[in-house]
Design a protein around this motif. Structure first.
Motif, short mmCIF file in Angstrom:
data_model
loop_
_atom_site.label_atom_id
_atom_site.label_comp_id
_atom_site.label_asym_id
_atom_site.label_seq_id
_atom_site.Cartn_x
_atom_site.Cartn_y
_atom_site.Cartn_z
N HIS A 185 35.80 25.67 47.25
CA HIS A 185 35.48 25.11 45.77
C HIS A 185 36.65 26.13 44.76
O HIS A 185 36.81 27.46 45.21
CB HIS A 185 34.09 25.43 45.27
N PRO A 186 36.73 25.68 43.63
CA PRO A 186 37.72 26.36 42.68
C PRO A 186 36.89 27.42 42.19
O PRO A 186 35.86 27.20 41.54
CB PRO A 186 38.27 25.42 41.88
N ALA A 187 37.42 28.89 42.21
CA ALA A 187 36.89 29.86 41.50
C ALA A 187 36.79 29.56 39.84
O ALA A 187 37.62 29.40 39.41
CB ALA A 187 37.31 31.18 41.72
N ALA A 188 35.60 29.64 39.27
CA ALA A 188 35.29 29.82 37.84
C ALA A 188 35.76 28.59 37.43
O ALA A 188 36.31 28.40 36.02
CB ALA A 188 36.06 31.13 37.26
N ALA A 189 35.95 27.62 38.00
CA ALA A 189 36.13 26.19 37.34
C ALA A 189 35.47 25.62 36.32
O ALA A 189 34.29 26.04 36.31
CB ALA A 189 36.47 25.13 38.42
N SER A 190 35.94 25.00 35.14
CA SER A 190 35.11 24.83 34.16
C SER A 190 35.58 23.20 33.59
O SER A 190 36.72 23.02 33.69
CB SER A 190 35.24 25.62 32.93
N ALA A 191 34.64 22.51 33.35
CA ALA A 191 34.76 21.22 32.85
C ALA A 191 35.83 21.43 31.57
O ALA A 191 36.51 20.52 31.21
CB ALA A 191 33.40 20.46 32.84
N GLU A 192 35.16 22.42 30.81
CA GLU A 192 35.67 22.59 29.62
C GLU A 192 37.16 23.22 29.64
O GLU A 192 38.35 22.74 29.15
CB GLU A 192 34.98 23.44 28.71
N PHE A 193 37.24 24.17 30.59
CA PHE A 193 38.62 25.01 30.34
C PHE A 193 38.70 25.27 32.00
O PHE A 193 37.82 26.17 32.66
CB PHE A 193 38.37 26.36 29.94
N VAL A 195 32.24 38.95 38.06
CA VAL A 195 33.19 38.97 39.66
C VAL A 195 32.16 37.62 40.16
O VAL A 195 32.77 36.97 40.65
CB VAL A 195 32.60 40.14 40.44
N VAL A 196 30.98 37.63 39.86
CA VAL A 196 30.04 36.75 40.88
C VAL A 196 30.64 35.21 40.22
O VAL A 196 30.89 34.57 40.85
CB VAL A 196 28.71 36.82 40.46
N LEU A 197 30.70 35.17 38.87
CA LEU A 197 31.01 33.67 38.02
C LEU A 197 32.46 33.64 38.61
O LEU A 197 32.96 32.09 38.68
CB LEU A 197 30.88 33.79 36.74
N SER A 198 33.16 34.37 38.90
CA SER A 198 34.64 34.11 39.29
C SER A 198 35.01 33.41 40.76
O SER A 198 36.04 32.93 41.09
CB SER A 198 35.46 35.49 39.28
N VAL A 199 33.82 33.23 41.13
CA VAL A 199 33.97 32.83 42.85
C VAL A 199 33.06 31.56 43.07
O VAL A 199 33.00 30.97 44.18
CB VAL A 199 33.65 33.70 44.00
N PHE A 200 32.76 30.91 41.94
CA PHE A 200 31.70 29.89 41.83
C PHE A 200 32.17 29.00 40.93
O PHE A 200 32.59 29.14 39.89
CB PHE A 200 30.12 30.32 41.79
N PRO A 201 31.80 27.45 41.07
CA PRO A 201 32.25 26.44 40.24
C PRO A 201 31.21 26.61 38.92
O PRO A 201 30.05 27.23 38.91
CB PRO A 201 31.89 25.37 40.81
N ARG A 202 31.74 26.24 37.81
CA ARG A 202 30.97 26.38 36.67
C ARG A 202 29.68 25.72 36.37
O ARG A 202 28.87 26.18 35.97
CB ARG A 202 31.78 25.31 35.41
#
Length: 433
Positions: free
Chosen positions: A4-12, A138-145
């Protein structure tokens, strides 16, 4: 293997780093483990208070100072050290922090007097100051939004679990091996995790590479996102106000049990630990519920935060109107289960409304607000009210603060979509995509 994309966001869409799902959970487990070590090292002191008081003939104020110096250093250094970690490298910073607080905790086990212990505890506070904010970044950087509320709630719950473990295991070690081994045991656990962490968690794999000197100026614009919207400021304030209630109950509940249930210290400690665990469990469960119900509508998480505030207010207010007994204890536990539920949605709001490159600093700002508005004044003002009205009447009034928190989140919800749209150009700066 799933990616999955790290730190992906629907907004950004702030990162294009692809992280294996299994590896992402390994990163979470190790970072969460170090957070537990953080709070075990911080709270083990409470378990050995009576032994230190007897051996060194310390006053209660001296014991309080040994505990308070850690919180003071965390409050003073969280923001600057988190900003430095965003620039210098988050993984490298986390390892340095964990090594420092673990060595300082080991120093506590070697202390010969109050002065030595105070110096060691001072460095425990320095080491722990920015771990929570940088760790969650760090944790949020490896999981989707869409998992941000769950992960933030679960990560923050680690502080509660670590506190309980630190006091419980510290008490057992002190009882059988002496108080020095209580500190040594916490230190060895932290050093073990700190040595494993950099071998497994690599900046290059999670997209948290340090900024070069030339990129330093580019970070000035993203820094504006820390306070660039009404919604993110409301997230800071609402989270802090709601933690006012949780902190007040957690700190004063042992005294409440002693005064109105006539429990001995050990009994009151066990029951209070259950209440604290209910709060930690609530952080996780309410975060999961927020992500499940609001995956395609982030603003609904704010609505849930409002609901958590109001429901906890009703439950705790009603509970403290009741006579002491099992029914009251059950309702208090349910109230605490919901009271801490805003941690996940508030963290998700902060992550969504600030630039990914300064997430460590953003969560440091959230931590600062939580301390200044909740964790520090909650216990103190409850004590002031208890002196004037009695602790039972103070507990009847404290839950009303949740109404103020709900109003702040309501204001944030009204402006959330407009703030997201207005901040889009700023968020796009430095985007690796």
């Amino acid at each position: 293997m799933a990616f999955h994309p790290a730190a992906a966001s629907a907004e950004f869409d702030d990162s294009t780093v692809n992280v294996p799902r299994t590896y992402a959970w390994v990163v979470f487990a190790l970072t969460f483990g170090l957070l537990i070590s953080d709070y075990m090292s911080r709270q083990v002191l409470n378990a050995v208070f009576p032994l230190l008081k007897h051996e060194w003939a310390l006053s209660d104020s001296q014991l309080g100072l040994l505990s308070g110096i850690v919180a003071l250093m965390v409050g003073l250094l969280t923001f600057p050290l988190s900003l430095l970690a965003d620039r210098w490298g988050r993984v490298r910073s986390l390892v340095l922090m964990a090594t420092l607080w673990s060595l300082a905790t080991l120093g506590c086990s070697l202390a010969d007097n109050f002065q030595h212990m105070f110096i060691a505890r001072f460095f425990v506070g320095v080491g722990e100051a920015a771990y929570g904010s940088v760790g969650i970044a760090v944790v949020l950087s490896v999981f989707p939004r869409h998992l941000r509320a769950t992960l933030t709630g679960a990560f923050m719950a680690g502080g509660m679990f670590g506190s309980v473990l630190g006091m419980a295991l510290g008490g057992v070690l002190a009882e059988h091996l002496g108080w020095r081994w209580a500190f040594a045991g916490m230190a060895l656990f932290g050093l073990l995790l700190a040595s494993v962490y950099p071998l497994v968690v690599k900046s290059s794999r999670i997209g948290c590479t340090p900024k070069t000197a030339g990129e330093g100026g580019a970070c000035r614009q993203p820094l504006k996102s820390l306070f660039a919207s009404r919604s993110v400021v409301c997230a800071y304030i609402g989270s802090g106000l709601q933690l006012f209630v949780g902190a007040a109950v957690m700190v004063w509940f042992p005294s409440y049990l002693n005064r109105y249930y006539f429990m001995d210290t050990d009994q009151a400690g066990v029951v209070s630990a259950i209440i604290v665990l209910a709060g930690g469990t609530g952080m996780i469960l309410c975060g999961i519920l927020s992500d499940r119900l609001c995956r395609n509508a982030p603003d609904r998480k704010i609505a849930l935060a409002i609901g958590y505030c109001l429901l906890s207010c009703v439950l705790l207010f009603l509970a403290f109107q009741l006579q002491p007994g099992l029914v009251q204890l059950v309702i208090i536990a349910l109230g605490m289960l919901v009271a801490t539920g805003t941690s996940g949605p508030a963290g998700a709001m902060v992550a969504n409304l600030t630039h990914f490159s300064v997430h460590g600093t953003a969560f440091a700002t959230l931590t600062l607000a939580n301390n200044l508005l909740g964790l520090a004044p909650g216990p103190y003002l409850t004590g002031v009210l208890a002196d004037r009205l009695g602790l039972d009447h103070a507990f009847q009034l404290i839950p009303l603060i949740s109404i103020a928190a709900a109003l702040v989140f309501f204001y944030a919800k009204r402006h959330y979509h407009r703030d997201i749209a207005r901040l889009a150009p700023l968020m796009a700066q430095g985007d690796p995509s």
